[in-house]
Enzyme design. Sequence first.
Site, short mmCIF file in Angstrom:
data_model
loop_
_atom_site.label_atom_id
_atom_site.label_comp_id
_atom_site.label_asym_id
_atom_site.label_seq_id
_atom_site.Cartn_x
_atom_site.Cartn_y
_atom_site.Cartn_z
N SER A 31 63.73 -3.42 -15.83
CA SER A 31 63.73 -4.75 -15.23
C SER A 31 64.97 -5.56 -15.61
O SER A 31 65.63 -6.14 -14.73
CB SER A 31 62.46 -5.51 -15.62
OG SER A 31 62.35 -5.61 -17.03
N ARG A 52 67.81 7.25 -15.13
CA ARG A 52 67.41 8.66 -15.13
C ARG A 52 66.44 9.00 -14.01
O ARG A 52 66.39 10.13 -13.54
CB ARG A 52 66.74 9.01 -16.46
CG ARG A 52 67.62 8.88 -17.67
CD ARG A 52 66.87 9.38 -18.87
NE ARG A 52 67.55 9.10 -20.11
CZ ARG A 52 67.19 9.61 -21.28
NH1 ARG A 52 66.17 10.41 -21.35
NH2 ARG A 52 67.86 9.31 -22.39
N LYS A 122 67.11 -6.22 -27.27
CA LYS A 122 66.60 -7.26 -28.17
C LYS A 122 65.70 -6.67 -29.26
O LYS A 122 64.50 -6.93 -29.30
CB LYS A 122 65.85 -8.32 -27.38
CG LYS A 122 66.74 -9.16 -26.47
CD LYS A 122 65.94 -10.27 -25.82
CE LYS A 122 66.83 -11.23 -25.05
NZ LYS A 122 66.06 -12.37 -24.49
N LYS A 207 62.30 -12.82 -32.70
CA LYS A 207 61.45 -13.62 -31.82
C LYS A 207 60.33 -12.79 -31.21
O LYS A 207 59.29 -13.33 -30.82
CB LYS A 207 62.29 -14.29 -30.74
CG LYS A 207 62.81 -13.39 -29.64
CD LYS A 207 61.89 -13.39 -28.43
CE LYS A 207 62.36 -12.48 -27.32
NZ LYS A 207 62.93 -11.19 -27.62
N SER A 270 56.27 -12.54 -20.19
CA SER A 270 56.71 -11.97 -21.47
C SER A 270 55.87 -10.76 -21.85
O SER A 270 54.65 -10.86 -22.03
CB SER A 270 56.62 -13.03 -22.58
OG SER A 270 56.71 -12.42 -23.85
N ARG A 271 56.52 -9.63 -22.03
CA ARG A 271 55.80 -8.40 -22.39
C ARG A 271 55.29 -8.45 -23.83
O ARG A 271 54.22 -7.91 -24.13
CB ARG A 271 56.70 -7.19 -22.18
CG ARG A 271 56.93 -6.87 -20.71
CD ARG A 271 57.88 -5.73 -20.51
NE ARG A 271 59.24 -6.08 -20.94
CZ ARG A 271 60.28 -5.26 -20.83
NH1 ARG A 271 60.12 -4.05 -20.34
NH2 ARG A 271 61.48 -5.64 -21.23
N GLU A 293 58.46 -3.26 -26.47
CA GLU A 293 59.18 -2.56 -27.54
C GLU A 293 59.08 -3.30 -28.86
O GLU A 293 59.22 -2.72 -29.93
CB GLU A 293 60.64 -2.37 -27.16
CG GLU A 293 61.39 -1.46 -28.11
CD GLU A 293 62.82 -1.21 -27.68
OE1 GLU A 293 63.38 -0.20 -28.14
OE2 GLU A 293 63.37 -2.01 -26.91
#
Length: 339
Positions: A31, A52, A122, A207, A270-271, A293
Amino acid sequence: MQLSGYPMRQASCDMKEGGLRNKVAVIGSGSWGTAIANLLCKAGNETILWGRDENVIDEINNARVNSKYLPGVELFLRATCDLDYAVADASHVYIALPSFALSKVLPKLSLDKFSIVISLIKCLEPDTGRRMSEVISEALDLGHNRLAVISGPNLALEVANDEPSVSVVASANIATANIVAGTLKCPGFYCIPSSDIKGVEICAASKNLVALISGIARGMDLGDNTRAALITLGFRELLRLVLENGGTEETVFGVAGLGDVVATCNSHLSRNNKAGVLLAKGAPLDEVKQTAEGVVAISGVLALAERSGVYMPIAQALSQVISGKRTAHSLLDICFSLA
């Protein structure tokens, strides 16, 4: 939607005086990689996106969308699965990969000797706490003047939909930061050059932990008062870690620090926030890891904290929640004992 004072961008790569400004490659078709590649194209750069997944790449080239990672956004760029082709003659190479993929992709990069490499990642390296610019520098044998990072409240879908956004472009060499900021110059997307690359990267990684804590509170259906207190306590640990490692208060209380925390803790996009909700509801760890992640990268933050002698009890307790050694409720008890 047209916002007063923020003209919508052109629906194609703008031709500047003298033609396209730079040949730019973006490595990673998720994304954020797709959003920044589309932005670079709109800013007048000859842009190519590498990924990929052949299905994703074919869809970008033929249907002008990336429905898997950035649904509903029209794309104006080229994409390829050929890494050598993507980076050939590129003056700027943006890295938008998950941290675990770097060891597989970086050794395959054959860059021009003057190429600037920009990290969009990040997080810190799991278990070592090294910043991504350090990892990239070592793998590609790059000097500080060829490295930069971009961070801030960068929710990919909002950037892709032309919502006004501000980011920090940081490099140990401020001239490099200014050069990179120039490639991103586009109506509605504003870049602040900075030489505090350490502070920007540590803020970006730390964060994630604050957002996870905020998401846990949300998943437990706690009120805004509670969530605000938890965010503040988590932010206090972020501040200590950044300052102890050479970052500045200006960075922490700017868009790369506080700004990113506000966006990540409050947005439904926000994931890491979503991952915190899943943790609170007892979702399987594999499902939580696939969501963000930041869940995996917490070990990198703790490694840096240990190496630099920074006490981060909330981050340590959060790590235990993630590993199943502690309940979310007990995490709250620890947080409020530190208030």
